[in-house]
Design a protein around this motif. Structure first.
Motif, PDB file in Angstrom:
ATOM      1  N   THR A  39       0.841  -1.192   0.000  1.00 45.24           N
ATOM      2  CA  THR A  39       0.000   0.000   0.000  1.00 45.24           C
ATOM      3  C   THR A  39       0.879   1.246   0.000  1.00 45.24           C
ATOM      4  O   THR A  39       2.057   1.194   0.365  1.00 45.24           O
ATOM      5  N   LEU A  40       0.284   2.356  -0.398  1.00 46.45           N
ATOM      6  CA  LEU A  40       0.985   3.636  -0.386  1.00 46.45           C
ATOM      7  C   LEU A  40       0.500   4.418   0.825  1.00 46.45           C
ATOM      8  O   LEU A  40      -0.658   4.811   0.901  1.00 46.45           O
ATOM      9  N   ASP A  41       1.394   4.629   1.788  1.00 49.13           N
ATOM     10  CA  ASP A  41       1.012   5.281   3.040  1.00 49.13           C
ATOM     11  C   ASP A  41       1.371   6.765   3.065  1.00 49.13           C
ATOM     12  O   ASP A  41       1.219   7.420   4.094  1.00 49.13           O
ATOM     13  N   VAL A  42       1.849   7.305   1.955  1.00 51.93           N
ATOM     14  CA  VAL A  42       2.251   8.708   1.911  1.00 51.93           C
ATOM     15  C   VAL A  42       1.013   9.600   2.054  1.00 51.93           C
ATOM     16  O   VAL A  42       0.002   9.394   1.397  1.00 51.93           O
ATOM     17  N   ARG A  43       1.120  10.606   2.938  1.00 51.37           N
ATOM     18  CA  ARG A  43       0.050  11.586   3.122  1.00 51.37           C
ATOM     19  C   ARG A  43       0.621  12.992   2.941  1.00 51.37           C
ATOM     20  O   ARG A  43       1.784  13.248   3.239  1.00 51.37           O
ATOM     21  N   TYR A  44      -0.214  13.899   2.445  1.00 52.30           N
ATOM     22  CA  TYR A  44       0.214  15.261   2.183  1.00 52.30           C
ATOM     23  C   TYR A  44      -0.607  16.220   3.042  1.00 52.30           C
ATOM     24  O   TYR A  44      -1.834  16.058   3.144  1.00 52.30           O
ATOM     25  N   ASN A  45       0.058  17.214   3.651  1.00 51.17           N
ATOM     26  CA  ASN A  45      -0.709  18.211   4.404  1.00 51.17           C
ATOM     27  C   ASN A  45      -1.391  19.169   3.434  1.00 51.17           C
ATOM     28  O   ASN A  45      -1.152  19.131   2.223  1.00 51.17           O
ATOM     29  N   VAL A  46      -2.243  20.038   3.963  1.00 55.71           N
ATOM     30  CA  VAL A  46      -3.060  20.880   3.089  1.00 55.71           C
ATOM     31  C   VAL A  46      -2.190  21.852   2.289  1.00 55.71           C
ATOM     32  O   VAL A  46      -2.504  22.164   1.125  1.00 55.71           O
ATOM     33  N   ARG A  47      -1.071  22.310   2.861  1.00 58.27           N
ATOM     34  CA  ARG A  47      -0.200  23.214   2.121  1.00 58.27           C
ATOM     35  C   ARG A  47       0.410  22.510   0.916  1.00 58.27           C
ATOM     36  O   ARG A  47       0.407  23.052  -0.199  1.00 58.27           O
ATOM     37  N   THR A  48       0.913  21.290   1.136  1.00 56.44           N
ATOM     38  CA  THR A  48       1.508  20.537   0.033  1.00 56.44           C
ATOM     39  C   THR A  48       0.459  20.171  -1.000  1.00 56.44           C
ATOM     40  O   THR A  48       0.701  20.260  -2.211  1.00 56.44           O
ATOM     41  N   ALA A  49      -0.725  19.767  -0.534  1.00 57.85           N
ATOM     42  CA  ALA A  49      -1.807  19.421  -1.461  1.00 57.85           C
ATOM     43  C   ALA A  49      -2.172  20.622  -2.332  1.00 57.85           C
ATOM     44  O   ALA A  49      -2.424  20.486  -3.536  1.00 57.85           O
ATOM     45  N   ALA A  50      -2.195  21.815  -1.735  1.00 58.82           N
ATOM     46  CA  ALA A  50      -2.515  23.023  -2.499  1.00 58.82           C
ATOM     47  C   ALA A  50      -1.466  23.279  -3.573  1.00 58.82           C
ATOM     48  O   ALA A  50      -1.794  23.631  -4.714  1.00 58.82           O
ATOM     49  N   GLU A  51      -0.193  23.096  -3.213  1.00 62.73           N
ATOM     50  CA  GLU A  51       0.877  23.273  -4.198  1.00 62.73           C
ATOM     51  C   GLU A  51       0.753  22.251  -5.320  1.00 62.73           C
ATOM     52  O   GLU A  51       0.964  22.576  -6.495  1.00 62.73           O
ATOM     53  N   MET A  52       0.414  21.004  -4.970  1.00 63.25           N
ATOM     54  CA  MET A  52       0.337  19.941  -5.966  1.00 63.25           C
ATOM     55  C   MET A  52      -0.799  20.174  -6.950  1.00 63.25           C
ATOM     56  O   MET A  52      -0.670  19.837  -8.135  1.00 63.25           O
ATOM     57  N   ALA A  87      -4.657   9.919  -4.091  1.00 66.45           N
ATOM     58  CA  ALA A  87      -5.982   9.842  -4.724  1.00 66.45           C
ATOM     59  C   ALA A  87      -6.818  11.073  -4.370  1.00 66.45           C
ATOM     60  O   ALA A  87      -7.553  11.605  -5.221  1.00 66.45           O
ATOM     61  N   ASP A  88      -6.698  11.536  -3.121  1.00 68.18           N
ATOM     62  CA  ASP A  88      -7.417  12.753  -2.715  1.00 68.18           C
ATOM     63  C   ASP A  88      -6.934  13.958  -3.516  1.00 68.18           C
ATOM     64  O   ASP A  88      -7.737  14.788  -3.961  1.00 68.18           O
ATOM     65  N   VAL A  89      -5.621  14.078  -3.680  1.00 70.48           N
ATOM     66  CA  VAL A  89      -5.056  15.210  -4.417  1.00 70.48           C
ATOM     67  C   VAL A  89      -5.517  15.166  -5.871  1.00 70.48           C
ATOM     68  O   VAL A  89      -5.865  16.202  -6.459  1.00 70.48           O
ATOM     69  N   ASN A  90      -5.552  13.979  -6.458  1.00 74.73           N
ATOM     70  CA  ASN A  90      -6.020  13.868  -7.847  1.00 74.73           C
ATOM     71  C   ASN A  90      -7.491  14.236  -7.972  1.00 74.73           C
ATOM     72  O   ASN A  90      -7.918  14.785  -8.992  1.00 74.73           O
ATOM     73  N   ARG A  91      -8.262  13.946  -6.924  1.00 77.68           N
ATOM     74  CA  ARG A  91      -9.669  14.352  -6.927  1.00 77.68           C
ATOM     75  C   ARG A  91      -9.763  15.884  -6.905  1.00 77.68           C
ATOM     76  O   ARG A  91     -10.593  16.489  -7.574  1.00 77.68           O
ATOM     77  N   MET A  92      -8.883  16.520  -6.123  1.00 79.63           N
ATOM     78  CA  MET A  92      -8.837  17.986  -6.117  1.00 79.63           C
ATOM     79  C   MET A  92      -8.496  18.515  -7.500  1.00 79.63           C
ATOM     80  O   MET A  92      -9.120  19.472  -7.994  1.00 79.63           O
ATOM     81  N   ARG A  93      -7.477  17.923  -8.124  1.00 81.81           N
ATOM     82  CA  ARG A  93      -7.074  18.366  -9.463  1.00 81.81           C
ATOM     83  C   ARG A  93      -8.236  18.243 -10.444  1.00 81.81           C
ATOM     84  O   ARG A  93      -8.430  19.092 -11.324  1.00 81.81           O
ATOM     85  N   GLU A  94      -9.020  17.182 -10.286  1.00 83.38           N
ATOM     86  CA  GLU A  94     -10.167  16.987 -11.184  1.00 83.38           C
ATOM     87  C   GLU A  94     -11.212  18.073 -10.958  1.00 83.38           C
ATOM     88  O   GLU A  94     -11.755  18.650 -11.908  1.00 83.38           O
ATOM     89  N   VAL A  95     -11.489  18.385  -9.690  1.00 81.53           N
ATOM     90  CA  VAL A  95     -12.470  19.415  -9.359  1.00 81.53           C
ATOM     91  C   VAL A  95     -12.011  20.784  -9.846  1.00 81.53           C
ATOM     92  O   VAL A  95     -12.798  21.567 -10.395  1.00 81.53           O
ATOM     93  N   PHE A  96     -10.720  21.077  -9.663  1.00 81.93           N
ATOM     94  CA  PHE A  96     -10.186  22.394 -10.030  1.00 81.93           C
ATOM     95  C   PHE A  96      -9.750  22.476 -11.495  1.00 81.93           C
ATOM     96  O   PHE A  96      -9.356  23.546 -11.966  1.00 81.93           O
ATOM     97  N   GLY A  97      -9.810  21.365 -12.210  1.00 76.06           N
ATOM     98  CA  GLY A  97      -9.410  21.371 -13.622  1.00 76.06           C
ATOM     99  C   GLY A  97      -7.918  21.535 -13.827  1.00 76.06           C
ATOM    100  O   GLY A  97      -7.493  22.142 -14.820  1.00 76.06           O
ATOM    101  N   THR A  98      -7.102  20.988 -12.916  1.00 75.95           N
ATOM    102  CA  THR A  98      -5.647  21.161 -13.021  1.00 75.95           C
ATOM    103  C   THR A  98      -4.904  19.846 -13.269  1.00 75.95           C
ATOM    104  O   THR A  98      -3.691  19.790 -13.077  1.00 75.95           O
ATOM    105  N   LEU A  99      -5.624  18.806 -13.659  1.00 76.93           N
ATOM    106  CA  LEU A  99      -4.922  17.578 -14.046  1.00 76.93           C
ATOM    107  C   LEU A  99      -4.052  17.867 -15.281  1.00 76.93           C
ATOM    108  O   LEU A  99      -4.516  18.543 -16.216  1.00 76.93           O
TER     109      LEU A  99
END
Length: 399
Positions: A39-52, A87-99
């Motif tokens: 499994t992938l256990d890497v987690r990103y805080n909200v600041r990193t997620a925003a940058e990504m 997966a959460d970050v990619n969902r954000m990218r999909e919502v924001f149109g930044t994929l």
């Protein structure tokens, strides 16, 4: 004539193989525990997620408040966010149109990490580059073309147990009358955005299958892999090929299938000499193959200095020579020799998968800088081949 006796014969070789096999079994028993999956256990805080995802922290929280994004998980004891998964970050990218996906009209990038010499860091580059691109939001397929199956192991599959050469590898596709597409071999991985076509030792038989087909068939079978990749390319932005460290039928197929090549080359005399020989053989071989299957060109061919040790004056001297000999062809980024990569590999992992206290060390941070620089430069070369990214590259000052 009396047969000569030798101190080391087949029985001794068998014993060596058995002892080596037991060590590998112990390692895999530890890494691939029964009944568990990697499994992938890497987690990103909200600041990193925003940058990504290219948005602000406030934009993320607003999207969570208005229901466009799910409410983040929280620690029941502290009521603090536990962080976001990829997966959460990619969902954000999909919502924001930044994929960052390529446009449908852009060609999928088929990138081979190729050098006919072993031990140059080929599989290390493939695994880390795949994960770097996945973190950026690209859709990646890793095709393990090497029967040693190092990359397959890193992505959580035991080649001897989880992979059937008759069903799961490239081998059935290379056989006469095999499947017409490569969809049968695609495997999802624990990394969001990365699919894998695995390998195991049985793939070595494909070398003989190829040779036999070359003799008995009129078709140019070395373009078989290229045709197969075209059947799945619509699903991916980047297809990474990890070929065998030898000049054989599969390696030639990879040369014909790729539309770009990165050549990993450690800066020492032996490996530099092997790389020069590889480039000469590549030129000669492609010329020969062009007479039968047509000319094959590439969007880019770049040389990547790997296993660089700044403390070794010989490495520095040879790196300067490489820069002088290949001024337009060397990647600026260098993959330096790092204990962090070795330690992760000992557990069949990559540096990008490490979590916890290990990621706070200076060694880890330096290694991430090297890996990110390599990934970023190759990502830019890939994006230059996509017309839909031209405007953004100009805006970023790259073109």
């Amino acid at each position: 004539m009396e047969e000569q006796s030798y101190p080391i014969e087949l029985a001794e070789i068998d014993a060596l193989a058995s002892r080596a096999g037991r060590v590998i079994e112990k390692l895999r028993a530890r890494v691939f525990s029964p009944g568990t999956a990697k499994t992938l256990d890497v987690r990103y805080n909200v600041r990193t997620a925003a940058e990504m995802c290219g948005r602000t922290e406030k934009a993320i929280r607003d999207a969570e408040d208005d229901g466009r994004l799910p409410t983040p998980d929280k620690d029941p004891d502290t009521n603090r966010r536990t962080g976001y998964s990829l997966a959460d970050v990619n969902r954000m990218r999909e919502v924001f149109g930044t994929l960052p996906h390529r446009a449908p009209d852009d060609p999928a990038m088929v990138l081979a990490i190729q050098n006919f010499k072993g031990g140059v860091g080929k599989s290390t580059v493939v695994a880390h580059l795949a994960q770097y691109l996945a973190q950026k939001g690209y859709r990646v397929c890793v095709v393990d073309c090497d029967s040693q199956a190092s990359t397959t192991s890193v992505f959580g599959l035991n080649p001897d147990v989880d992979v059937d050469e008759e069903e799961d590898t490239l081998y059935p596709f290379f056989r006469h009358g095999g499947p017409s597409t490569l969809h049968y071999a695609l495997r999802a991985t624990y990394w969001p955005g990365i699919a894998l076509i695995p390998a195991n030792l049985g793939l070595y038989d494909a070398e003989y299958e190829f040779a036999a087909r070359m003799v008995r068939e009129q078709d140019f079978v070395l373009d078989r892999l290229r045709a197969g990749l075209e059947t799945i390319s619509d699903q991916f932005d980047v297809i990474l090929l990890d070929p065998p460290p030898a000049l054989g039928m599969i390696s030639l197929s990879v040369l014909r299938a790729a539309n770009a090549i990165v050549v990993p080359a450690p800066p020492n005399n032996i490996d530099f000499g092997s790389t020069a020989h590889f480039l000469k053989m590549m030129s000669s071989t492609l010329g020969e193959l062009a007479q039968h299957g047509g000319t094959r060109g590439y969007d880019f061919v770049k040389i990547l200095a790997t296993k660089m040790n700044d403390q070794k004056s010989a490495h520095q001297a040879i790196k300067r020579m490489m820069d002088a000999v290949f001024p337009q062809d060397m990647l600026n980024a260098v993959l330096k020799d790092s204990a962090e990569i070795d330690n992760a590999a000992a557990n069949l992992m990559t540096v990008y998968e490490l979590t916890g206290a290990a990621t706070r060390s200076e060694t880890h941070k330096r290694c991430r800088v090297y890996l990110d620089a390599v990934g970023r430069e190759i990502e830019t070369e890939i994006r230059k081949t996509w017309p839909s990214h031209t405007a953004r590259l100009r805006k970023e000052g790259i073109l």
